[in-house]
Write an enzyme that holds these catalytic residues in place. Structure first.
Site, PDB file in Angstrom:
ATOM      1  N   ALA A 370      -7.435 -93.727 -73.770  1.00 29.82           N
ATOM      2  CA  ALA A 370      -6.092 -94.235 -73.485  1.00 29.82           C
ATOM      3  C   ALA A 370      -6.182 -95.378 -72.493  1.00 29.82           C
ATOM      4  CB  ALA A 370      -5.211 -93.114 -72.943  1.00 29.82           C
ATOM      5  N   ALA A 371      -7.024 -95.233 -71.487  1.00 30.56           N
ATOM      6  CA  ALA A 371      -7.155 -96.261 -70.460  1.00 30.56           C
ATOM      7  C   ALA A 371      -8.415 -95.993 -69.650  1.00 30.56           C
ATOM      8  CB  ALA A 371      -5.931 -96.273 -69.549  1.00 30.56           C
ATOM      9  N   MET A 372      -8.821 -96.998 -68.863  1.00 31.13           N
ATOM     10  CA  MET A 372      -9.954 -96.884 -67.951  1.00 31.13           C
ATOM     11  C   MET A 372      -9.600 -97.559 -66.640  1.00 31.13           C
ATOM     12  SD  MET A 372     -12.897 -95.754 -67.256  1.00 31.13           S
ATOM     13  CE  MET A 372     -13.734 -95.983 -65.693  1.00 31.13           C
ATOM     14  N   ASN A 374     -10.858 -99.080 -64.110  1.00 33.33           N
ATOM     15  CA  ASN A 374     -11.737 -99.995 -63.380  1.00 33.33           C
ATOM     16  C   ASN A 374     -10.993-100.564 -62.168  1.00 33.33           C
ATOM     17  OD1 ASN A 374     -13.623 -99.839 -65.652  1.00 33.33           O
ATOM     18  ND2 ASN A 374     -12.184-101.181 -66.688  1.00 33.33           N
ATOM     19  N   GLU A 407      -3.690 -93.729 -64.147  1.00 33.13           N
ATOM     20  CA  GLU A 407      -4.707 -94.754 -63.890  1.00 33.13           C
ATOM     21  C   GLU A 407      -4.530 -95.407 -62.523  1.00 33.13           C
ATOM     22  OE1 GLU A 407      -7.207 -94.767 -65.888  1.00 33.13           O
ATOM     23  OE2 GLU A 407      -6.133 -93.394 -67.204  1.00 33.13           O
ATOM     24  N   GLU A 429     -10.395 -86.445 -61.656  1.00 29.72           N
ATOM     25  CA  GLU A 429      -9.493 -86.250 -62.791  1.00 29.72           C
ATOM     26  C   GLU A 429      -8.397 -85.225 -62.484  1.00 29.72           C
ATOM     27  OE1 GLU A 429      -9.368 -88.262 -65.021  1.00 29.72           O
ATOM     28  OE2 GLU A 429     -11.343 -89.212 -64.974  1.00 29.72           O
TER      29      GLU A 429
END
Length: 980
Positions: A370-372, A374, A407, A429
């Site tokens: 879905a997303a990262m 960074n 995120e 997480e």
């Protein structure tokens, strides 16, 4: 490449000097002859010695090569040496010290301080070349530099002293060790502790058409196909893009420069410090130096996107980059605006400032997740960050919101404070998942997410997975890269969230470990310190280790005693869906599993519920006196499901709870009603209760006016539906469900209009309850629901104007495709290709899997994997959704096995994706023949995706066992029920 040499500066060797010294002294003839004899003898001995040493050196060199597993050796200096070259170690002796490349973890003798990474990106042929300068410190003396490389072509390597003693170190040899994705540089001389060194490595590689490392993606704008390239390094894929120490503990600073054609823009974690335009039309962007960070949070992208921007009150620049037509439509405005609010919220809540001067959100067409998160450059797949308000459902809006909230939280939990190793990935997480709900409630307080969707979307979902014998602890040992995918699942995200949500002290944890790494004991220590300041002396580590270091969760059984002293027996045992497995292995599943459980209890009757009390349950069975307990009163445990366990009761107490729900359900809170439904269905599924108890409980649903209990019931009924949808007596079950749904369906009706703005500023539960009931009605065959869906689809086709309310479009599309002819399927397929709205594309694509026509389902499966018409990340969803369709389940199962090599090659390294695919395709297989096919498939593909496949076997075995033991009892009760 420079090398270091031991010979004198003038280039003359020792043998030359010795010859000169001999020639100067005058000698007689006799003496000269004697001397010449000695010289010849000495020379012969020298030659023999040199030959012998050469042979030994060559043999050692071959042996060294054999030990290394070398693929492409590059030796800058091939001259033989004497005793200072690497010795052949004894097998299995001092293996880590002598052959550190054989270890699954980096040896720890070196620590990087700074990377200077210079890349040239060639989008015309999808390649890139680079040079990385790494400054590193020697911790323990070593002749080996071991770092990660995967799929890179290393061209040159040089190692240098620090500034105090400039010059290149002489390299003995260098080689790849592919089984551990390592590159080894062997030196002649040892690196000395506490000294700093530098190495330069030049390399080149492909920009692959996959989903990890530095990969490419594409989209179409004005009929033109355009390309972009972006990174995805978590968890172990930075090594695909540059040589590095690719483990979380090796934090360093980074300076990145990207050279590319000026038609593109480039992004990285930090802002552009300087930009240089060459005469040939290429541009080089030099990015500022990063803070200390782990390699897997480094990121960059080369694209021709446009952006919108905003600033926070503290001056942080926020930009959202996306394809130009999405930016011009305003599809990124929503995510941009909430990001601005969230950065301020987290800074205030954590009392720790955001560390970077900017934060970019990048929306890409293709991404494995879905997303990262960074640091400074968060990458999202488009459908998780772009919103088209006129066509997006509330479910889409809510999911997008929570992904962004998650995120942005990682900029603190993850980027700023990073788990020391993957066994504690749940630390970042779990916190990020917890703040999905807190952050969303901050943005939209009336949604009440923490008290509402948390139960059904987090707790109930993860307990399904954690009730398996193949589950694992939150924190589990990870020995090698291949094991890392095991720790990235809902146990790490959702169970960790449940555990961490009860512990509110984390600001000190953040401040203490910022820019560094931490493990679970660091967190427990901070919590213990905070509690001691409040005068509470509790061993947090002892309590929490029980929940983090052992798998699963308990079922707490509360049984009334027949004595008159109002006592109850409270017992705990490990909950498992496969109760036979527990009894078969008492040593594993009973004697070793025990928890310290804070059990909240209330006593109630038809008019009143007592305030809750807390009982700490530590033993396997305990006796407790409940003073308010009487003959007509019922007990309720785990109030609002604040604890991570299930609660069972004696049958009399279940009867009293059922009577209360039928008489006046609102005496029991909304959260407890949802919890009772989830517990009773799963206790029956595991054999702790008769099968009729859950079906009797849902008889109260026609009186239920709240979304959460309906959502819990819908999830449980969906599981049963997939177990029964291919049975001859399925209609008996579906008719029973429709009976419970009918009155609420007709009362709520269908939505006539929809506005996301109205939901954003108000409670969403009414609209979501309406949607939930419509979904149940259409799924189980309510004729009015079917007619309404067909009517809405027909109107769309005839008018070419879509008047279907966005909140129910997925239901209408799926129902229409399943009931109507092939032309409707073709119409939906055409609309999938023509729409530019990201959220609409996803809904249309999944609707195509609802067809009853197996020819169309086969066609869709082949189009998804065999062409580029479907985005890579959506291929898995198509196969899974076809498998959920009873007409498509055999097709999806066969297709999965036939295409396994292709699927595993494409998605095998991507966290979640393979396990998601395996689970989705197999979870509703329920016949003996399908179980045999699954076991045969595993045997033929031994060692691949082993943990996911082991879980699949357990689930299918449970499905088969349920049919064998409970199906007849279940249908027997349903057939009798209408006349009782």
């Amino acid at each position: 490449m420079g090398t270091e040499d031991d010979s004198p500066r003038n280039g003359r060797r020792l043998s030359d000097q010795w010859a000169d010294s001999v020639a100067v002294r005058p000698r007689t003839t006799e003496r000269r002859i004697t001397v010449h004899k000695r010289m010849v003898l000495g020379f012969a001995v020298s030659v023999l010695t040199l030959i012998l040493l050469t042979v030994i050196a060559v043999l050692l060199s071959f042996k060294f090569e054999d030990c290394s597993g070398e693929i492409t050796p590059r030796a800058p200096n091939t001259s033989t040496t004497k005793s200072n070259q690497s010795r052949d170690p004894q097998v299995n002796q001092r293996d880590e010290e002598v052959q550190p490349w054989r270890q699954s973890r980096l040896p720890g003798s070196l620590r990087p301080r700074h990377y200077d990474l210079r890349l040239s990106v060639y989008m015309d042929n999808f390649t890139f070349s680079g040079e990385v300068h790494i400054e590193f410190e020697c911790v323990n003396s070593s002749k080996f530099i071991v770092l990660h490389v995967d799929g890179l072509h290393v061209e040159k390597v040089a190692v240098y002293w620090d500034s105090k003693k400039p010059g290149a170190l002489r390299l003995h040899r260098q080689f790849h060790y592919p089984s551990n994705q390592l590159y080894v540089i062997a030196l002649y001389r040892e690196l000395k502790p506490l000294r700093t060194y530098k190495m330069n490595i030049t390399f080149e590689a492909q920009i692959e058409n996959e989903l990890l490392g530095f990969f490419r993606s594409a989209y179409v704008l004005h009929g033109e196909r355009r390309f972009l390239a972006v990174t995805q390094f978590s968890p172990t894929h930075a090594r695909k893009a540059f040589p590095c120490f690719d483990e979380p503990i090796y934090k360093a600073t980074f300076k990145v420069s990207l050279k590319h054609e000026s038609a593109y823009v480039s992004l990285s974690n930090m802002p552009v410090e300087m930009s240089v335009l060459d005469e040939d039309g290429w541009v080089t962007n030099y990015f500022s130096r990063t803070p200390r960070m782990s390699t897997y949070y480094l990121a960059w992208a080369v694209c021709n996107f446009t952006y919108k921007e905003t600033f926070t009150k503290s001056g942080v620049l926020i930009r959202l980059y996306a394809r130009p037509n999405a930016i011009s439509r305003g599809s990124g405005d929503y995510a941009l605006n909430i990001t601005k609010k969230l950065l301020q919220f987290y800074e205030d809540y954590f009392k720790v400032k955001y560390s970077l001067p900017k934060l970019d959100l990048l929306a890409v067409p293709k991404h494995p997740y879905a997303a990262m998160e960074n640091w400074g450059l968060s990458v999202f797949v488009e459908q998780k960050v772009l919103l088209d308000p006129k066509v997006s459902s509330f479910s889409y809006l809510m999911e997008l919101t929570m992904v962004v909230v998650h995120e942005i939280c990682h900029q603190w939990f993850g980027d700023l404070v990073t788990p020391a190793w993957w066994e504690d990935v749940w630390l970042k997480e779990g916190f990020a998942h917890f703040f999905e709900y807190m952050g969303t409630d901050f943005l939209f307080p009336k949604w009440n997410m923490e008290k509402q969707r948390f139960l059904t979307d987090v707790l109930h979902e993860v307990m399904l997975l954690d009730g398996l014998a193949s589950s694992h602890p939150i924190s589990q040992e990870v020995y090698q890269a291949a094991d890392i995918d095991r720790v990235f699942d809902w146990i790490a995200y959702k169970k960790a969230m449940r555990v961490l949500s009860s512990l509110p002290w984390f600001q000190d944890y953040l401040r203490t470990h910022m820019y560094g790494n931490a493990g679970r004991d660091d967190l427990w220590n901070k919590f213990s310190e905070a509690m001691q300041k409040e005068g509470k002396h509790i061993n947090i580590k002892e309590v929490m280790d029980g929940w983090t270091l052992q798998m699963g969760y308990p079922v707490v059984t509360i049984s009334r005693n027949e004595s008159l002293d109002h006592s109850v027996t409270i017992s705990q045992e490990h909950f498992l869906y496969h109760a036979d497995a527990k009894r078969a292995d008492m040593k594993l599943f009973n004697t070793s599993f025990q928890w310290q459980i804070p059990l909240t209890l209330s006593v109630g009757n038809s008019t009143h519920v007592s305030s809750e009390s807390v009982i700490w349950v530590s033993d396997r069975s305990e006796l407790h006196r409940i003073s308010l307990l009487g003959e007509g009163t019922w007990l309720l445990g785990n109030i609002n499901q604040t604890g991570y366990f299930r609660v069972n009761y004696d049958l009399q107490n279940w009867k009293l709870l059922l009577e209360q729900l039928m008489r006046n359900p609102e005496i029991i809170s909304v959260g407890n009603r949802a919890g009772l439904i989830d517990d009773v269905f799963n206790l029956a599924r595991a054999g702790y209760l008769p099968q009729n108890i859950p079906m009797e409980i849902i008889c109260y649903l026609p009186q239920e006016r709240e979304f959460l209990p309906w959502h819990a019931a819908s999830r449980c009924l969906y599981q049963l539906d997939k177990l029964l949808d291919r049975t001859d007596e399925y209609s008996v079950f579906s008719d029973y469900v429709l009976k419970q749904v009918a009155s609420v369906y007709h009362r709520l009706g269908w939505p006539t209009s929809f506005s996301n703005s109205s939901i954003m500023h108000g409670a969403y539960q009414t609209q979501e309850l309406q949607r939930e009931v419509i979904m149940l009605a259409c799924s189980f065959g309510n004729k009015h629901c079917h007619r309404q869906a067909v009517s809405l689809i027909s109107d769309w086709i005839s008018s070419n104007k879509n008047r279907i309310p966005p909140n129910v479009r997925d239901i209408v599309y799926c129902t229409g495709v399943s009931l109507m002819d092939e032309d409707v399927w073709e119409f939906i397929w055409m609309k999938f290709h023509s729409t530019t709205a990201i959220s609409e594309k996803k809904v249309l694509l999944e609707a195509l899997t609802c067809s009853d026509n197996t020819f169309l389902l086969n066609r869709l499966l082949n189009l998804s994997l065999g062409t580029d018409l479907v985005p890579d990340q959506d291929v898995i969803d198509i196969i899974i959704h076809v498998g959920r369709n009873p007409h498509g389940r055999p097709l999806a199962w066969r297709y999965f096995r036939e295409k396994w090599e292709i699927l595993n090659a494409r998605y095998g390294e991507a966290l979640f994706m393979n396990s998601k695919l395996i689970s989705g395709v197999t979870e509703f297989l329920n016949t003996e023949s399908e179980l045999s096919e699954l076991k045969e498939f595993i045997q033929d593909n031994e060692g691949e995706a082993s943990s996911a496949l082991a879980r699949a076997v357990e689930i299918v075995e449970a499905n088969v066992r349920w049919h064998c033991h409970y199906r007849q009892q279940f249908f027997q009760w349903l057939r009798k029920r209408p006349s009782s």
